[in-house]
Each structure stands twice: as C-alpha cells, then as structure tokens.
Design a protein around this motif. Sequence first.
Motif, PDB file in Angstrom:
ATOM      1  N   TYR A   5       0.829  -1.203   0.000  1.00  0.00           N
ATOM      2  CA  TYR A   5       0.000   0.000   0.000  1.00  0.00           C
ATOM      3  C   TYR A   5       0.868   1.260   0.000  1.00  0.00           C
ATOM      4  O   TYR A   5       0.646   2.184  -0.781  1.00  0.00           O
ATOM      5  N   HIS A   6       1.893   1.287   0.872  1.00  0.00           N
ATOM      6  CA  HIS A   6       2.781   2.447   0.949  1.00  0.00           C
ATOM      7  C   HIS A   6       3.600   2.588  -0.327  1.00  0.00           C
ATOM      8  O   HIS A   6       3.838   3.708  -0.804  1.00  0.00           O
ATOM      9  N   LEU A   7       4.037   1.476  -0.867  1.00  0.00           N
ATOM     10  CA  LEU A   7       4.774   1.500  -2.128  1.00  0.00           C
ATOM     11  C   LEU A   7       3.878   2.034  -3.251  1.00  0.00           C
ATOM     12  O   LEU A   7       4.311   2.851  -4.075  1.00  0.00           O
ATOM     13  N   GLY A   8       2.627   1.592  -3.269  1.00  0.00           N
ATOM     14  CA  GLY A   8       1.664   2.088  -4.255  1.00  0.00           C
ATOM     15  C   GLY A   8       1.438   3.580  -4.125  1.00  0.00           C
ATOM     16  O   GLY A   8       1.392   4.305  -5.126  1.00  0.00           O
ATOM     17  N   LEU A   9       1.291   4.071  -2.886  1.00  0.00           N
ATOM     18  CA  LEU A   9       1.113   5.505  -2.658  1.00  0.00           C
ATOM     19  C   LEU A   9       2.334   6.298  -3.129  1.00  0.00           C
ATOM     20  O   LEU A   9       2.196   7.355  -3.754  1.00  0.00           O
ATOM     21  N   PHE A  10       3.517   5.786  -2.824  1.00  0.00           N
ATOM     22  CA  PHE A  10       4.735   6.477  -3.236  1.00  0.00           C
ATOM     23  C   PHE A  10       4.809   6.598  -4.757  1.00  0.00           C
ATOM     24  O   PHE A  10       5.073   7.680  -5.286  1.00  0.00           O
ATOM     25  N   PHE A  11       4.570   5.499  -5.458  1.00  0.00           N
ATOM     26  CA  PHE A  11       4.669   5.546  -6.918  1.00  0.00           C
ATOM     27  C   PHE A  11       3.523   6.334  -7.543  1.00  0.00           C
ATOM     28  O   PHE A  11       3.695   6.963  -8.588  1.00  0.00           O
ATOM     29  N   ALA A  12       2.354   6.357  -6.923  1.00  0.00           N
ATOM     30  CA  ALA A  12       1.265   7.209  -7.408  1.00  0.00           C
ATOM     31  C   ALA A  12       1.651   8.681  -7.259  1.00  0.00           C
ATOM     32  O   ALA A  12       1.422   9.498  -8.160  1.00  0.00           O
ATOM     33  N   PHE A  13       2.263   9.031  -6.123  1.00  0.00           N
ATOM     34  CA  PHE A  13       2.735  10.400  -5.909  1.00  0.00           C
ATOM     35  C   PHE A  13       3.812  10.752  -6.935  1.00  0.00           C
ATOM     36  O   PHE A  13       3.785  11.828  -7.536  1.00  0.00           O
ATOM     37  N   LEU A  14       4.764   9.848  -7.132  1.00  0.00           N
ATOM     38  CA  LEU A  14       5.840  10.083  -8.093  1.00  0.00           C
ATOM     39  C   LEU A  14       5.272  10.263  -9.501  1.00  0.00           C
ATOM     40  O   LEU A  14       5.699  11.153 -10.244  1.00  0.00           O
ATOM     41  N   ASN A  15       4.293   9.442  -9.862  1.00  0.00           N
ATOM     42  CA  ASN A  15       3.638   9.577 -11.161  1.00  0.00           C
ATOM     43  C   ASN A  15       2.989  10.943 -11.292  1.00  0.00           C
ATOM     44  O   ASN A  15       3.146  11.627 -12.305  1.00  0.00           O
ATOM     45  N   GLY A  16       2.255  11.361 -10.274  1.00  0.00           N
ATOM     46  CA  GLY A  16       1.605  12.667 -10.322  1.00  0.00           C
ATOM     47  C   GLY A  16       2.605  13.800 -10.445  1.00  0.00           C
ATOM     48  O   GLY A  16       2.420  14.730 -11.230  1.00  0.00           O
ATOM     49  N   LEU A  17       3.685  13.717  -9.689  1.00  0.00           N
ATOM     50  CA  LEU A  17       4.715  14.746  -9.727  1.00  0.00           C
ATOM     51  C   LEU A  17       5.370  14.826 -11.104  1.00  0.00           C
ATOM     52  O   LEU A  17       5.486  15.906 -11.695  1.00  0.00           O
ATOM     53  N   LEU A  18       5.777  13.683 -11.631  1.00  0.00           N
ATOM     54  CA  LEU A  18       6.475  13.678 -12.913  1.00  0.00           C
ATOM     55  C   LEU A  18       5.532  13.897 -14.094  1.00  0.00           C
ATOM     56  O   LEU A  18       5.870  14.611 -15.038  1.00  0.00           O
ATOM     57  N   ALA A  19       4.347  13.294 -14.039  1.00  0.00           N
ATOM     58  CA  ALA A  19       3.403  13.459 -15.147  1.00  0.00           C
ATOM     59  C   ALA A  19       2.938  14.903 -15.270  1.00  0.00           C
ATOM     60  O   ALA A  19       2.664  15.376 -16.368  1.00  0.00           O
ATOM     61  N   ALA A  20       2.889  15.616 -14.156  1.00  0.00           N
ATOM     62  CA  ALA A  20       2.456  17.010 -14.194  1.00  0.00           C
ATOM     63  C   ALA A  20       3.498  17.912 -14.834  1.00  0.00           C
ATOM     64  O   ALA A  20       3.208  19.061 -15.151  1.00  0.00           O
ATOM     65  N   THR A  21       4.700  17.408 -15.047  1.00  0.00           N
ATOM     66  CA  THR A  21       5.759  18.234 -15.629  1.00  0.00           C
ATOM     67  C   THR A  21       6.141  17.820 -17.042  1.00  0.00           C
ATOM     68  O   THR A  21       7.043  18.431 -17.625  1.00  0.00           O
ATOM     69  N   ILE A  22       5.468  16.836 -17.623  1.00  0.00           N
ATOM     70  CA  ILE A  22       5.917  16.324 -18.926  1.00  0.00           C
ATOM     71  C   ILE A  22       5.781  17.316 -20.067  1.00  0.00           C
ATOM     72  O   ILE A  22       6.455  17.190 -21.079  1.00  0.00           O
ATOM     73  N   MET A  23       4.947  18.321 -19.923  1.00  0.00           N
ATOM     74  CA  MET A  23       4.791  19.283 -21.010  1.00  0.00           C
ATOM     75  C   MET A  23       5.668  20.521 -20.838  1.00  0.00           C
ATOM     76  O   MET A  23       5.721  21.369 -21.716  1.00  0.00           O
ATOM     77  N   ILE A  24       6.371  20.631 -19.726  1.00  0.00           N
ATOM     78  CA  ILE A  24       7.244  21.785 -19.526  1.00  0.00           C
ATOM     79  C   ILE A  24       8.322  21.875 -20.612  1.00  0.00           C
ATOM     80  O   ILE A  24       8.562  22.958 -21.148  1.00  0.00           O
ATOM     81  N   PRO A  25       8.987  20.782 -20.998  1.00  0.00           N
ATOM     82  CA  PRO A  25       9.992  20.901 -22.057  1.00  0.00           C
ATOM     83  C   PRO A  25       9.419  21.432 -23.379  1.00  0.00           C
ATOM     84  O   PRO A  25      10.152  22.023 -24.171  1.00  0.00           O
ATOM     85  N   LEU A  26       8.136  21.253 -23.598  1.00  0.00           N
ATOM     86  CA  LEU A  26       7.500  21.755 -24.818  1.00  0.00           C
ATOM     87  C   LEU A  26       7.686  23.263 -24.949  1.00  0.00           C
ATOM     88  O   LEU A  26       7.859  23.778 -26.041  1.00  0.00           O
ATOM     89  N   HIS A  27       7.698  23.977 -23.830  1.00  0.00           N
ATOM     90  CA  HIS A  27       7.834  25.436 -23.857  1.00  0.00           C
ATOM     91  C   HIS A  27       9.259  25.886 -24.162  1.00  0.00           C
ATOM     92  O   HIS A  27       9.477  27.039 -24.511  1.00  0.00           O
ATOM     93  N   TYR A  28      10.229  24.996 -24.032  1.00  0.00           N
ATOM     94  CA  TYR A  28      11.624  25.358 -24.277  1.00  0.00           C
ATOM     95  C   TYR A  28      12.136  24.810 -25.613  1.00  0.00           C
ATOM     96  O   TYR A  28      13.275  25.069 -25.979  1.00  0.00           O
ATOM     97  N   ALA A  29      11.305  24.077 -26.319  1.00  0.00           N
ATOM     98  CA  ALA A  29      11.705  23.535 -27.613  1.00  0.00           C
ATOM     99  C   ALA A  29      11.471  24.586 -28.694  1.00  0.00           C
ATOM    100  O   ALA A  29      10.618  25.457 -28.547  1.00  0.00           O
TER     101      ALA A  29
END
Length: 165
Positions: A5-29
């Motif tokens: 459960y804790h491992l699942g929560l950690f990876f869900a948090f990590l997914n949210g953190l990283l997925a929320a930033t995937i379009m940032i490089p688009l602004h610098y291309a």
Amino acid sequence: HVPKYHLGLFFAFLNGLLAATIMIPLHYAPPHSTQGIGYSMSFGIAAMIVVLFAWLLRWMVCALQCRSVVKGYQSLPSFHFKDMLRPGMLAGLLYSIGNLSGIVSIQKLGNFMGYSLNQSSMIVSGLWGIFYYKEIPGFKNILGFISSSVIVFVGILLMGRDHQA
C-alpha cells in the motif's frame, strides 16, 4: 519490506509529480519543431528508452541476486507476447492518440487549462472503477466522487475563462 500500500502511494505520488511536468519541455523547444506530432515522436522515443533502461536495470538486479546473468534473465516475468500483443497494441494506440491530443490541447489552451482538462482521464478511470470494477461501494461514495469531479471540471473551466479574459 515496505508494505504494498505504501509502495503504491509512493509511486502514485511520483507519477503525479512527474506526469504534471511532462509538457514543460514543450515550452523550451524550438516552435517549428513542437507542432504536436514532432513532440509526440521524441516523447515516445524517450519513453521507449526509459522502459528499456528500467527492464535492463531489473535484469541486472535479478542477475546480482541470482549471481548469474542467465538465471537473472530466467527469473524475469514472461513477456507473454502471444497473449499481450493485441491488448498491448490497443492500449498503446489509445494512449498515443490521447497523448497527441493532450499535446495539441496544451499548445492551444495553455498549460493551466489544457493540462488540467487532460486530467479528465482520472474521472474516466474513476468511473471505470465505480461502474465496471465495483471498487467504490455505496451510493454516497459514488455521489461524492461524481460531485467532486463536476466541481473540479467546472472550476477549471471558470478559471480558464478568467485566465483568457
């Protein structure tokens, strides 16, 4: 060992953190190279490299644990190519179409409104969880999920309208 459960929560948090930033490089291309499909292609290639790296890392860990490269490979889960070819290809196709649509929506609407509306995928997966997988029991819980989804969606639309004004 860390509870699942804790491992699942950690990876869900990590997914949210990283997925929320995937379009940032688009602004610098460079603008001429980021018209949807160009960004999607480089995104897909990078995703493939990361998956390959993760698989190789897992193989190396298994090889170290087994003290043999061959036994490490044999201890990995099967790819199940015969069983997974169609569902895997369909999932990849749906994800890629959704990802490309998300890139275009962010380019047209901006990060705030485009990416926020792209997260309607959480609502769709929540509805699958409620109605198909029966993961949320009770009418009050279901009504709470649907009400919250409507509030968030309306809030995004209202703030987006104010943002453009």
